[in-house]
Design a protein around this motif. Sequence first.
Motif, PDB file in Angstrom:
ATOM      1  N   ILE A 342       0.876  -1.187   0.000  1.00  0.00           N
ATOM      2  CA  ILE A 342       0.000   0.000   0.000  1.00  0.00           C
ATOM      3  C   ILE A 342       0.907   1.229   0.000  1.00  0.00           C
ATOM      4  O   ILE A 342       1.819   1.305   0.836  1.00  0.00           O
ATOM      5  CB  ILE A 342      -0.848   0.046   1.305  1.00  0.00           C
ATOM      6  CG1 ILE A 342      -1.519  -1.283   1.598  1.00  0.00           C
ATOM      7  CG2 ILE A 342      -1.811   1.219   1.319  1.00  0.00           C
ATOM      8  CD1 ILE A 342      -2.848  -1.502   1.003  1.00  0.00           C
ATOM      9  N   ILE A 350      -7.042   3.866   3.417  1.00  0.00           N
ATOM     10  CA  ILE A 350      -7.622   2.564   3.047  1.00  0.00           C
ATOM     11  C   ILE A 350      -8.608   2.052   4.097  1.00  0.00           C
ATOM     12  O   ILE A 350      -9.398   1.180   3.818  1.00  0.00           O
ATOM     13  CB  ILE A 350      -6.567   1.468   2.746  1.00  0.00           C
ATOM     14  CG1 ILE A 350      -5.560   1.402   3.869  1.00  0.00           C
ATOM     15  CG2 ILE A 350      -5.908   1.657   1.413  1.00  0.00           C
ATOM     16  CD1 ILE A 350      -4.803   0.103   3.822  1.00  0.00           C
ATOM     17  N   LEU A 357      -7.846   1.625  -3.737  1.00  0.00           N
ATOM     18  CA  LEU A 357      -6.751   2.185  -4.526  1.00  0.00           C
ATOM     19  C   LEU A 357      -7.155   2.117  -5.994  1.00  0.00           C
ATOM     20  O   LEU A 357      -7.757   1.130  -6.429  1.00  0.00           O
ATOM     21  CB  LEU A 357      -5.468   1.387  -4.292  1.00  0.00           C
ATOM     22  CG  LEU A 357      -4.859   1.495  -2.890  1.00  0.00           C
ATOM     23  CD1 LEU A 357      -3.661   0.552  -2.756  1.00  0.00           C
ATOM     24  CD2 LEU A 357      -4.427   2.920  -2.596  1.00  0.00           C
ATOM     25  N   ARG A 359      -5.511   1.535  -8.574  1.00  0.00           N
ATOM     26  CA  ARG A 359      -4.952   0.379  -9.299  1.00  0.00           C
ATOM     27  C   ARG A 359      -5.801  -0.885  -9.109  1.00  0.00           C
ATOM     28  O   ARG A 359      -5.726  -1.814  -9.891  1.00  0.00           O
ATOM     29  CB  ARG A 359      -3.509   0.124  -8.844  1.00  0.00           C
ATOM     30  CG  ARG A 359      -3.426  -0.383  -7.427  1.00  0.00           C
ATOM     31  CD  ARG A 359      -2.183  -1.093  -7.044  1.00  0.00           C
ATOM     32  NE  ARG A 359      -2.475  -1.743  -5.789  1.00  0.00           N
ATOM     33  CZ  ARG A 359      -1.752  -1.663  -4.699  1.00  0.00           C
ATOM     34  NH1 ARG A 359      -0.649  -0.975  -4.706  1.00  0.00           N
ATOM     35  NH2 ARG A 359      -2.132  -2.293  -3.611  1.00  0.00           N
ATOM     36  N   ALA A 371     -12.770  -0.875   6.481  1.00  0.00           N
ATOM     37  CA  ALA A 371     -13.505   0.067   7.350  1.00  0.00           C
ATOM     38  C   ALA A 371     -14.228  -0.731   8.441  1.00  0.00           C
ATOM     39  O   ALA A 371     -14.247  -0.337   9.615  1.00  0.00           O
ATOM     40  CB  ALA A 371     -14.494   0.876   6.524  1.00  0.00           C
ATOM     41  N   SER A 394       2.266  -5.925   1.921  1.00  0.00           N
ATOM     42  CA  SER A 394       1.721  -5.159   3.049  1.00  0.00           C
ATOM     43  C   SER A 394       1.595  -6.027   4.289  1.00  0.00           C
ATOM     44  O   SER A 394       1.467  -7.252   4.204  1.00  0.00           O
ATOM     45  CB  SER A 394       0.372  -4.530   2.699  1.00  0.00           C
ATOM     46  OG  SER A 394      -0.317  -5.308   1.800  1.00  0.00           O
ATOM     47  N   PHE A 396      -0.781  -6.005   7.682  1.00  0.00           N
ATOM     48  CA  PHE A 396      -1.870  -5.427   8.475  1.00  0.00           C
ATOM     49  C   PHE A 396      -1.725  -5.951   9.895  1.00  0.00           C
ATOM     50  O   PHE A 396      -1.554  -7.159  10.093  1.00  0.00           O
ATOM     51  CB  PHE A 396      -3.230  -5.819   7.893  1.00  0.00           C
ATOM     52  CG  PHE A 396      -3.557  -5.054   6.645  1.00  0.00           C
ATOM     53  CD1 PHE A 396      -3.090  -5.476   5.408  1.00  0.00           C
ATOM     54  CD2 PHE A 396      -4.313  -3.889   6.711  1.00  0.00           C
ATOM     55  CE1 PHE A 396      -3.368  -4.752   4.255  1.00  0.00           C
ATOM     56  CE2 PHE A 396      -4.597  -3.162   5.567  1.00  0.00           C
ATOM     57  CZ  PHE A 396      -4.119  -3.596   4.334  1.00  0.00           C
TER      58      PHE A 396
HETATM   59  P1  ADP Z   1     -11.990  -4.050  -1.070  1.00  0.00           P
HETATM   60  O1  ADP Z   1     -10.931  -5.096  -0.945  1.00  0.00           O
HETATM   61  O2  ADP Z   1     -13.360  -4.619  -1.133  1.00  0.00           O
HETATM   62  O3  ADP Z   1     -11.702  -3.059  -2.139  1.00  0.00           O
HETATM   63  P2  ADP Z   1     -11.100  -3.122   1.541  1.00  0.00           P
HETATM   64  O4  ADP Z   1     -11.689  -2.082   2.419  1.00  0.00           O
HETATM   65  O5  ADP Z   1     -10.892  -4.464   2.112  1.00  0.00           O
HETATM   66  O6  ADP Z   1     -12.024  -3.174   0.261  1.00  0.00           O
HETATM   67  O7  ADP Z   1      -9.700  -2.588   1.026  1.00  0.00           O
HETATM   68  C1  ADP Z   1      -9.574  -1.247   0.570  1.00  0.00           C
HETATM   69  C2  ADP Z   1      -8.460  -1.135  -0.458  1.00  0.00           C
HETATM   70  O8  ADP Z   1      -7.192  -1.343   0.164  1.00  0.00           O
HETATM   71  C3  ADP Z   1      -8.528  -2.169  -1.551  1.00  0.00           C
HETATM   72  O9  ADP Z   1      -9.372  -1.753  -2.608  1.00  0.00           O
HETATM   73  C4  ADP Z   1      -7.076  -2.267  -2.015  1.00  0.00           C
HETATM   74  O10 ADP Z   1      -6.809  -1.218  -2.917  1.00  0.00           O
HETATM   75  C5  ADP Z   1      -6.301  -2.006  -0.740  1.00  0.00           C
HETATM   76  N1  ADP Z   1      -5.861  -3.249  -0.070  1.00  0.00           N
HETATM   77  C6  ADP Z   1      -6.467  -3.905   0.956  1.00  0.00           C
HETATM   78  N2  ADP Z   1      -5.760  -4.980   1.348  1.00  0.00           N
HETATM   79  C7  ADP Z   1      -4.676  -5.012   0.563  1.00  0.00           C
HETATM   80  C8  ADP Z   1      -3.533  -5.898   0.477  1.00  0.00           C
HETATM   81  N3  ADP Z   1      -3.385  -6.952   1.288  1.00  0.00           N
HETATM   82  N4  ADP Z   1      -2.589  -5.621  -0.471  1.00  0.00           N
HETATM   83  C9  ADP Z   1      -2.716  -4.558  -1.288  1.00  0.00           C
HETATM   84  N5  ADP Z   1      -3.754  -3.696  -1.261  1.00  0.00           N
HETATM   85  C10 ADP Z   1      -4.724  -3.913  -0.354  1.00  0.00           C
END
Ligand code: ADP
Length: 405
Positions: A342, A350, A357, A359, A371, A394, A396
């Motif tokens: 990220i 996010i 994102l 992309r 969220a 990433s 978390f």
């Molecule tokens: P969703 O996956 O349904 O789009 P989320 O709230 O779970 O919604 O995630 C928000 C955004 O964060 C995603 O659209 C993605 O761009 C980014 N994201 C989440 N988890 C990851 C990850 N493990 N690696 C890369 N990008 C991530």
Amino acid sequence: MQVSSEQPTSTEARLQLLLFVDERPSSRQQIQQIRRYLKQLQAEYPFELQIVNVGEQPYLAEHFKLVATPALIKIYPEPRQILAGSNLIEQLSNWWLRWQQSAEAQANLVAELAETSTKPKDLENLNNSGNYGTSNVAAIRSVADSVEVIRLSDEVFRLKREQERLLEQLQFKDRIIAMVAHDLRNPLTAVSIAVETLEAQFLSTKKGGFSASPALLTQLFKQARSQAKIIDRMIASLLQVTRGSSAELQIQPHKLDLIELYQDVEAHIQDRAFTKSQSIQTDLPNDLPAVYADRERVRQVLINLLDNAMKYTPEGGTIRISCLHRTTQKVQVSVCDTGPGIPEENYDRIFEERFRLKRDEAKDGYGIGLALCQRIIRAHYGQIWVDSAPNGGSCFHFTLPVYSL
Ligand code: ADP
């Protein structure tokens, strides 16, 4: 009205000023100088001063058509006059004597008027007669009007914002419902095909006809089960959206063994990791203390984070889940991947509802999962955040309180 007043509001005040300020660090020094200067002036000729923070009440700046802050407005006596710019103090010192004189002249006229028109009737006559007295009454009224206009603008602005927020929420719900309804078709069709094939098999075997291999039957059952799980996830997202973002999140915390919970979740994610040839590594210490948390909610958080890790990590990648007894009071859970990571500037965003994102817009999803994770973790008085894994993917992390007797 949220204007701060440095003097009690008084209808007697001869001179009334509004000082518009902002919170930019670059203006801080100038504002302090102006306030100090106004204090000096107040000692020599008292006036009423109200301070307005433009950041909190931008509509007031709009109301007075301000283009720069800090700005000082003389609202009484009329005519209204605005001073702004880097040499505001200099302008004020140039105008100060004239402002005092006009305030005095106005005060004298008001006094004369009060003497000559003791009865309200006379005041009314004067007001209607178009002579000098009219402007006194009008001027006095205009101060009251200004304050009322500010109050009403405040209310209108608040209502407009509320209306925009509600409309946006409604549109968002409509969009998500339409998207989920559309997306549900794929897994539903896949389940139907699997079930129909199984039914055909069953009938054929009953009639002594062709019977499929156990491997094929297992595959069909697996297909039906995994598609049903996808449907379940979509419905969970949908329910989350329709409940609205402001709904209070209810949690029922109990003593919870995170390792046992992970083993349960693992069964849910293994098929998917297998399909993408991803490996799942764990680092779950045996002596990890229990936490005090809502099992179903924490399960939701783990599934969301693992689902994301699998979704955004390309085939062949690695997902690592680890737990750490961080302090005596906290356990930290981390889900790391070898995906695209990220960008740092989005580490906070996010977690906002609907944020995705750019992309990743082509990938399945509604931008709700993280969220929801944040709301759940916060309801447990924990924290959730993201940073980069050493390999660029990433990580978390979230924390939960340790269970103590
Ligand atoms: P969703 O996956 O349904 O789009 P989320 O709230 O779970 O919604 O995630 C928000 C955004 O964060 C995603 O659209 C993605 O761009 C980014 N994201 C989440 N988890 C990851 C990850 N493990 N690696 C890369 N990008 C991530």
